[in-house]
Design an enzyme around this catalytic site. Structure first.
Site, PDB file in Angstrom:
ATOM      1  N   ARG A 236       0.873  -1.176   0.000  1.00  0.00           N
ATOM      2  CA  ARG A 236       0.000   0.000   0.000  1.00  0.00           C
ATOM      3  C   ARG A 236       0.909   1.225   0.000  1.00  0.00           C
ATOM      4  NH1 ARG A 236      -3.490  -2.568  -1.678  1.00  0.00           N
ATOM      5  NH2 ARG A 236      -5.531  -3.066  -0.800  1.00  0.00           N
ATOM      6  N   GLU A 265      -2.951   7.846  -3.947  1.00  0.00           N
ATOM      7  CA  GLU A 265      -3.472   7.292  -5.182  1.00  0.00           C
ATOM      8  C   GLU A 265      -4.791   7.950  -5.589  1.00  0.00           C
ATOM      9  OE1 GLU A 265      -2.128   3.129  -4.675  1.00  0.00           O
ATOM     10  OE2 GLU A 265      -3.867   2.708  -5.917  1.00  0.00           O
ATOM     11  N   HIS A 283      -1.312   0.409 -10.031  1.00  0.00           N
ATOM     12  CA  HIS A 283      -1.942  -0.547  -9.099  1.00  0.00           C
ATOM     13  C   HIS A 283      -2.492  -1.773  -9.851  1.00  0.00           C
ATOM     14  CE1 HIS A 283      -3.804  -0.701  -4.832  1.00  0.00           C
ATOM     15  NE2 HIS A 283      -3.639  -1.917  -5.298  1.00  0.00           N
TER      16      HIS A 283
END
Ligand code: NAP
Length: 317
Positions: A236, A265, A283
């Protein structure tokens, strides 16, 4: 039982959801807005949320008597849901472990190879029309085979990466984890993250996100790394202090980075984009048709168990 699926799913998952449940499927690919999160809790019995749907303590507090009883998260990472606040509101949370493991490990290997072998930079060169042909010192990268990988978080994905590194690339494996692991390949457990950072060629981050791991990879860890070493993050974004990473890259404290996830993000800092020695993916960890279908089926298995009053297969609270 009214079900809300908060993103478009693969065709087979959509078909199963329509066949088995009274479902409303949201068409937007963007995270739920605060209004939509309140609607999720007020108007549905079960919701399938995913990354970006920030079910914070404030959201649960804003809906004192929720109709919702289950958040069947699509994804193994659930750091966007305040699980304790959900628990206090009487809402169960499930996730989709295992389904994501191999695909995410494959993306870690993609990033290791891309970054070490300058694949992104090379691709940009070919596409720019500026390639003048092969020569013995053109675009020399870093050899991967036989090097040392350091795994931060030796869980399902960490182990799948380590296995690939050991069996596929003859690499030495070192790691940190909270508990000792029994592994089917040789691996050394480092006593601290700082020591691990100092001894490896590739430091690969595979811990869950959340308050406990926020900025686990910070300036001191980055400066402990060798100037020839590279950081890979498939976990993450918030686990890595992005500003400290940019500084370390700009100063040459580390040799490169391969990132699938970002601190804010989908915002990727310009300073990161300017750097040639960084591989940037949007991602993509679990982004295959098969894996996204498996994840969807797993989320729906949890919904089905809930509806049937059975034990939830993948509870996280
Ligand atoms: P997992 O099996 O639970 O593994 C997590 C590992 O991290 C465990 O070994 C755990 O140690 C370790 N850990 C937790 N906190 C730690 C800390 N503070 N310091 C050191 N180690 C720590 O989870 P997983 O299935 O491998 O998934 C890991 C994460 O990858 C997910 O939570 C998700 O956020 C991320 N992910 C990203 C993508 C993507 O698309 N890029 C896809 C899937 C998953 P113990 O074993 O000792 O508890």
């Amino acid at each position: 039982m009214k079900l809300w699926i908060t993103r478009p799913m693969t065709a087979e998952v959509e078909a199963r959801a329509r066949r088995d449940f009274d479902v409303e499927s949201r068409e937007s690919t963007l995270p739920l807005t605060p209004d939509e999160m309140r609607r999720a809790l007020n108007d549905f019995d079960v919701v399938v949320p995913t990354l970006g749907d920030l079910f914070s303590a404030e959201v649960f507090a804003a809906v004192p008597n929720p109709r919702c009883r289950l958040l069947a998260n699509f994804g193994v990472g659930y750091n966007h849901i305040d699980v304790q606040a959900a628990q206090s509101a009487g809402i169960r949370v499930t996730n989709t472990p295992g389904a994501v493991t191999d695909a995410t490990a494959d993306i870690a290997m993609t990033l290791i190879l891309m970054t070490a072998r300058r694949a992104g930079e090379g691709e940009r060169l070919v596409r720019s029309g500026g390639w003048q042909g092969w020569h013995p010192t053109q675009m020399l990268g870093t050899h991967v085979t036989g090097k040392t990988v350091g795994i931060v978080g030796m869980g399902r994905i960490g182990q799948a990466i380590a296995r690939r590194c050991h069996f596929g690339f003859g690499m030495d494996v070192a790691y940190v984890a909270r508990s000792e692991k029994s592994l089917e390949f040789p691996a050394t457990r480092a006593d601290t993250l700082e020591n691990l950072a100092g001894q490896v060629d590739f430091l690969v981050v595979a811990v869950p996100g959340g308050p406990e791991t926020q900025h686990l990879i910070n300036a001191p860890i980055l400066s402990a790394m060798q100037p020839t070493a590279m950081l890979i993050n498939i976990a993450r974004g918030e686990v890595v202090d992005e500003m400290a990473l940019i500084a370390a890259l700009e100063n040459g404290d580390i040799a490169g980075a391969g990132l699938d996830v970002y601190e804010f993000e989908p915002r990727v800092p310009d300073r990161l984009i300017q750097l040639e020695n960084v591989s940037l993916l949007p991602h993509l960890g679990t982004a295959t048709e098969e894996v996204r279908s498996s994840m969807g089926h797993m989320a729906l298995d949890n919904v089905a168990a809930f509806v049937a009053g059975q034990d939830l297969p993948n509870p996280v609270n």
